[in-house]
Design an enzyme around this catalytic site. Structure first.
Site, PDB file in Angstrom:
ATOM      1  NE  ARG A   3      -4.145  -2.062   0.368  1.00 37.73           N
ATOM      2  CZ  ARG A   3      -4.319  -2.814  -1.046  1.00 37.73           C
ATOM      3  NH1 ARG A   3      -3.134  -2.711  -1.249  1.00 37.73           N
ATOM      4  NH2 ARG A   3      -5.275  -2.957  -0.730  1.00 37.73           N
ATOM      5  CD  GLU A  37      -2.325   2.989  -5.803  1.00 37.17           C
ATOM      6  OE1 GLU A  37      -3.524   2.725  -6.189  1.00 37.17           O
ATOM      7  OE2 GLU A  37      -1.027   2.806  -5.148  1.00 37.17           O
ATOM      8  CG  HIS A  95      -2.121  -0.745  -7.540  1.00 42.35           C
ATOM      9  ND1 HIS A  95      -2.384   0.004  -6.094  1.00 42.35           N
ATOM     10  CD2 HIS A  95      -2.493  -2.394  -6.920  1.00 42.35           C
ATOM     11  CE1 HIS A  95      -2.536  -1.070  -4.633  1.00 42.35           C
ATOM     12  NE2 HIS A  95      -3.040  -2.209  -5.194  1.00 42.35           N
TER      13      HIS A  95
END
Length: 337
Positions: free
Chosen positions: A233, A262, A294
């Site tokens: 994260r 993000e 991601h």
């Protein structure tokens, strides 16, 4: 037939869910779930959401008033949800494990690319520049890998590091003694992790205790040659402190598959936009930083597992009100009006 409002849908999501779905009518929306889009779930009893959807109290209110009884996350964490607001109003379920190997292997890929300058070599040879000047890396064999978080992904990454012949030390708030013994790694304090690691990889959830676990103080204890990898994260790392350390050459590099701001950028094509996030822009521009969007989870196996578990979670809930993979198992039922 139960209807599901599916937010932040990408082509690979639609393909994997359509392949696994046999009983639901799924409404796919490209938009992320937030206060402005939550009303699209009107008439659906379940919502499927992802990591960068905003599921705060305002969104929970709208969903509850629309008749939504289940919030099915196609991810492992709850950090983007106001769980207090959801309690007693809708079941919240997740996919606790989809492919630990996918994420661990991506972390290793970031490490290898950074260390051996693969990104630079690729760009050079595309221009028929075959010089290897300034592409020197270091042997991983014999170096120390520090792993924060030893769940399934962390353990898979440890296995990879052991395969490279690395020494492994780890930190976890809940140590797994049997795994440490069988895999041959040692649990140590955070101070030792920071000071001894040549490679530091983050595999812990985002909680109040782990937010900015990598910040100015922890970075000051690290080797100037150390590489940080984060596939967990974004807010585990204070991005401004990371940027400062990299600019001052107090770190060797960073491989990031996540970023703390993000939400409005990752998973989207922003190539025609002016990026106003100066920290991200500077990180992207640095030669010893690799940023991916991601995508660590993005394998065929993981996508298939995510779809299967998400739909199975909904099957269980609508059949009996049970919520094995989630919060509030007994506080809300499938036939609640």
């Amino acid at each position: 037939m139960e209807e599901i409002a599916f937010f932040d849908a990408k082509p690979y999501d639609i393909e994997s869910f359509d392949a696994a779905n046999t009983k639901y009518k799924i409404h796919y929306f490209e938009d992320k779930l937030n206060e402005n889009t939550a009303r699209l779930a009107e008439g659906c009893r379940a919502v499927c959401a992802f990591v960068n959807d905003t599921i705060d109290s305002a969104v929970i209110d709208i969903l509850a008033k629309s008749g939504v009884k289940a919030l099915a996350l196609r991810c492992a964490g709850y950090n983007n949800i106001d769980l207090k607001s959801a309690s007693g109003r809708m079941a919240v379920m997740r996919v606790p494990a989809y492919s630990p190997y996918a994420v661990a292997e991506h972390a290793a890929a970031l490490l290898l690319m950074l260390n051996r300058k693969i990104h630079k070599a690729y760009l050079r040879t595309r221009d028929f520049n075959f010089s290897i000047v300034n592409l020197t890396g270091f042997d991983l064999h014999g170096k120390t890998a520090g792993v924060i978080g030893t769940g399934k992904i962390g353990l898979a990454f440890i296995d990879i590091c052991k395969g490279f012949g690395m020494n492994v030390i780890a930190y976890d708030a809940y140590p797994n003694a049997s795994a440490a013994e069988s895999r041959g790694f040692e649990y140590v304090s955070l101070d030792r992790i920071f000071s001894e690691s040549d490679v530091l990889s983050l595999h812990c959830p985002l909680t109040p205790d782990t937010k900015y676990i990598i910040g100015g103080d922890s970075i000051s204890k690290m080797k100037s040659s150390a590489i940080i990898i984060n596939t967990s994260r974004g807010k585990l790392i204070d991005s401004e402190e990371l940027l400062k350390a990299l600019r001052e050459k107090r770190l060797g590099g960073a491989g990031l598959d996540v970023y703390e701001e993000e939400a409005d950028l990752f998973f989207e094509d922003c190539s025609g936009d002016i990026i106003t996030d100066d920290t991200l822009s500077l990180l992207v521009s640095m030669p010893n930083v690799i940023i991916t969007s991601h995508q660590a989870y993005l394998t065929k196996e993981a996508l298939a597992n995510i779809a299967q578990v998400t739909l199975s979670n909904l099957d269980e809930f609508f059949a009996s009100g049970a919520n094995t993979n989630g919060k509030y198992k007994n506080s809300v039922t499938s036939n609640q009006s």
